[in-house]
Design a protein around this motif. Structure first.
Motif, PDB file in Angstrom:
ATOM      1  N   LEU A 145     -42.320 -58.272  20.204  1.00 10.74           N
ATOM      2  CA  LEU A 145     -43.262 -57.963  21.284  1.00 10.74           C
ATOM      3  C   LEU A 145     -44.610 -58.580  20.936  1.00 10.74           C
ATOM      4  O   LEU A 145     -45.164 -58.345  19.859  1.00 10.74           O
ATOM      5  CB  LEU A 145     -43.406 -56.446  21.397  1.00 10.74           C
ATOM      6  N   LEU A 184     -44.638 -60.435  30.065  1.00  8.70           N
ATOM      7  CA  LEU A 184     -44.787 -58.991  30.301  1.00  8.70           C
ATOM      8  C   LEU A 184     -46.007 -58.760  31.179  1.00  8.70           C
ATOM      9  O   LEU A 184     -47.087 -59.259  30.896  1.00  8.70           O
ATOM     10  CB  LEU A 184     -45.051 -58.265  28.971  1.00  8.70           C
ATOM     11  N   SER A 185     -45.780 -58.015  32.244  1.00  9.58           N
ATOM     12  CA  SER A 185     -46.953 -57.715  33.069  1.00  9.58           C
ATOM     13  C   SER A 185     -46.805 -56.342  33.702  1.00  9.58           C
ATOM     14  O   SER A 185     -45.709 -55.783  33.745  1.00  9.58           O
ATOM     15  CB  SER A 185     -47.136 -58.768  34.158  1.00  9.58           C
ATOM     16  N   LEU A 187     -42.339 -60.972  25.712  1.00  9.07           N
ATOM     17  CA  LEU A 187     -41.267 -60.353  24.934  1.00  9.07           C
ATOM     18  C   LEU A 187     -40.293 -61.446  24.548  1.00  9.07           C
ATOM     19  O   LEU A 187     -39.765 -62.160  25.399  1.00  9.07           O
ATOM     20  CB  LEU A 187     -40.576 -59.303  25.810  1.00  9.07           C
ATOM     21  N   VAL A 191     -37.381 -55.630  30.689  1.00  8.10           N
ATOM     22  CA  VAL A 191     -38.703 -56.217  30.475  1.00  8.10           C
ATOM     23  C   VAL A 191     -39.730 -55.557  31.384  1.00  8.10           C
ATOM     24  O   VAL A 191     -40.855 -55.249  30.968  1.00  8.10           O
ATOM     25  CB  VAL A 191     -38.662 -57.747  30.705  1.00  8.10           C
ATOM     26  N   GLY A 248     -42.986 -53.524  30.216  1.00  7.27           N
ATOM     27  CA  GLY A 248     -44.322 -53.828  30.712  1.00  7.27           C
ATOM     28  C   GLY A 248     -45.068 -52.563  31.098  1.00  7.27           C
ATOM     29  O   GLY A 248     -46.239 -52.375  30.754  1.00  7.27           O
TER      30      GLY A 248
END
Lengths: 139, 476
Positions: free
Chosen positions: B59, B150-151, B160, B183, B187
């Protein structure tokens, strides 16, 4: 009839001389002290019918005087002690009350005439009754 | 997202279970460190359970201040352990500058979509030496690397990185969907954790600032108290000596001299009241006023106050009337409401001409008892009503009345503050200039919900709380 003896313990000159003048005019026998130590030594000699005790004073403040008196009571008895103050700070007043003070007066609230009235009340007028309960000063 | 999987396909209970595990981390973890580590491990565990051939997950987070991507957490797997043991740069220090636009992690963020590669160096460099990465990949047998951006809430958080021991073409459609779902959830978990982290920091900063303010406020109050006391000594001397001049030397005074002395006396009384009021306001605003609550009959209290002001009312031959019917007792601090009454009745006396009348009436209004003080005095124009309860919010045409009667301009503000401390309200109304005014304030009735709430929530006496100074009312 012998005039009543009052001890005034007050460090501010103007205030002290004013109260002295006013109480003398009203026929009382006034003695004064200029600070806590002076006041304490005079109280210890005793024989006063009423003691007006300021709180904020140099050398010893009013509460310290009261504490000293509690630990070493004067040889000759005194009458009531009334606190003179310019603070409405309850803890101080409550502490003084718990140390035997009968009442308190807020200097900036009362006129000289009202002071004389209160003093007459405390001294019970003509009667010998020194145990007259003082009333709470009105605003 | 999970819902769409459900309705569309034969996704197994297993998948749901693993999604749920991740969601749990999202929902339960607010600790940043914990969230990041757990999330990474759970995702990997679940992927491991599904036997998809995932070796490790890393991460990474965006560090916008230093414009780089930093490693934050790595899954606890054998492959990961090997990586950690042999890495020339400590894990926490591995960073990829955002300027390395060919790096796949950076690219995934910039393009907003997943990147795939068979060469881990495309993901890990320039953060790590190229040769070392190639060598490690060979040793570990990693075949594919995936990087997902990642959001959360339309904000880029990081990337990630997944490493697999199978080829890219072996990833099924189903698997892609699951990965994307994971994912997305990661996030959200991250976003939460970051939010809480920043919330905590803000909270701590606020606490420090708050404590400092409290200290300053206390110093201010101590200063104000001492200053007030210092001010009072000379003010008392002035007031007393003028009194002596006016009373003891009455016969020696010319009318002019008497006038000068009377005005001086009134002025110094005004000064004393002002100092008292300012001290009171300082205490009320500083939260240093406590309420000593008890059940009080407002009718009885009103009568007490009327007795006090009777001499002044008689000077102007103003009638004072109280509705003496029986009304329920209220919960309040008797001394404070006494001051409120003095203020309102004092004002009424000031602004009512000779032979007028002041009436005090009561009315039950739900959980409150309303008190109405109505005078037959000068009244207030509607545009002036709003200013009444502000500090020094005087009415223009009242300057004369106030100047001559020693008012401070702060009384109504203090009354309002005191009534509101009791969870009550205060307001004024008037039919117009010359037609009198009614001041109304409410207090909670003793047995009511509000009354009980007040008893619970009212500021209690502590070593820091102080009493209010008493003001005198002067009426001309």
């Amino acid at each position: 009839m012998e005039p009543k003896r009052i001890l005034l313990v007050e460090d501010d000159t103007f205030t002290r001389e004013l109260y002295e003048e006013v109480l003398k005019d009203a026929g009382f026998n006034i003695e004064t002290a200029v600070d806590g130590e002076d006041g304490l030594s005079k109280i210890k000699i005793g024989g006063f019918d009423l003691i007006l005790l300021d709180v904020m004073m140099p050398k010893k403040d009013g509460l310290e005087v009261l504490r000293d008196l509690k630990n070493n009571p004067p040889v000759s008895q005194n009458g009531q002690i009334v606190l003179l103050t310019n603070l409405t700070h309850d803890p101080v007043i409550n502490m003084a009350l718990s140390m035997g003070v009968k009442d308190h007066l807020i200097k900036s609230d009362i006129t000289p005439g009202e002071l004389v009235e209160k003093v007459k009340e405390y001294l019970g007028g003509k009667s010998q009754d020194k145990n007259q309960a003082p009333t709470h000063p009105e605003s | 997202m999970p819902l769409s999987i459900f309705s569309k396909s034969p996704y197994s209970e297993k998948i749901f279970k693993s999604l749920w595990e991740i969601s749990k981390v999202v929902l339960e973890t607010v600790d940043f460190e914990k969230a990041t580590k757990e999330v990474v491990n759970i995702v990997l565990n679940e992927l491991g359970e599904l036997k998809y051939g995932y070796d490790a997950i890393v991460l990474t987070l965006l560090d916008t201040q230093q414009n780089q991507l930093k490693r934050i957490a790595i899954s606890q797997t054998e492959v990961a352990a090997k990586f950690l043991n042999s890495t020339p740069i400590p894990f926490q220090e591995i960073a990829i500058p955002l300027s390395a636009v060919n790096n796949l992690a950076v690219k995934s963020i910039l393009e907003g979509k997943v990147q795939t590669t068979s060469r881990m160096s495309e993901i890990l460099c320039p953060g790590l030496p190229l040769e070392w990465v190639d060598h490690l990949q060979e040793k570990l047998g990693t075949k594919t690397g995936l990087v997902f951006p990642l959001s959360a809430r339309e904000k880029n958080l990081g990337a990630l990185i997944f490493s697999l021991n199978k080829g890219k073409n072996k990833i099924s459609k189903e698997e892609w969907t699951i990965l994307e779902t994971y994912v997305g959830t990661v996030g959200i978990a991250l976003d939460n954790a970051l939010l809480f982290k920043s919330l905590n920091e803000t909270k701590q900063k606020l606490e420090v600032a708050n404590n400092r303010l409290r200290e300053l406020d206390k110093l201010k109050d101590d200063f104000v108290s001492v200053a007030s006391h210092e001010l009072r000594t000379p003010m008392t001397a002035i007031k007393s000596y003028i009194w002596m001049g006016l009373n003891k030397k009455k016969n020696e005074l010319s009318p002019e001299l008497e006038k000068y002395l009377v005005r001086s006396y009134i002025s110094v009384e005004r000064l004393i009241n002002l100092v008292n009021d300012m001290l009171n306001i300082s205490r009320i605003e500083g939260g240093r006023v406590a309420l000593r609550l008890s059940e009080v009959s407002l009718v009885a209290l009103a009568k007490e106050v009327i007795d006090e002001v009777m001499p002044k009312a008689q000077e102007k031959t103003i009638k004072l009337i109280v509705n003496e019917n029986s009304f329920p007792a209220v919960i309040c601090d008797k001394d404070k409401i006494h001051e409120v009454y003095l203020n309102l009745i004092g004002n009424a006396l000031k602004f009512t001409p000779k032979n007028g009348q002041i009436k005090i009436d009561f009315k039950e209004d739900g959980p409150y008892l309303e008190t109405m003080v109505t005078d037959s005095g000068v009244g207030i124009a509607p545009e002036n009503l709003a200013k009444l309860f502000t500090k020094f919010g005087r009415l223009e045409n009242s300057y004369t009345a106030i100047a001559e009667s020693g008012g401070t301009g702060l009384g109504l503000y203090i009354s309002k503050s005191l009534v509101e401390l009791h969870k009550g309200k205060i307001n004024a109304s008037s039919p117009g200039v010359g037609r009198g005014t009614t001041f109304t304030f409410t207090l909670p009735i003793a047995s009511s919900q509000v009354g009980k709430l007040l008893e619970k929530e009212a500021p209690k006496e502590t070593s820091e709380t102080k009493d209010l100074e008493k003001t005198n009312i002067n009426v001309i």
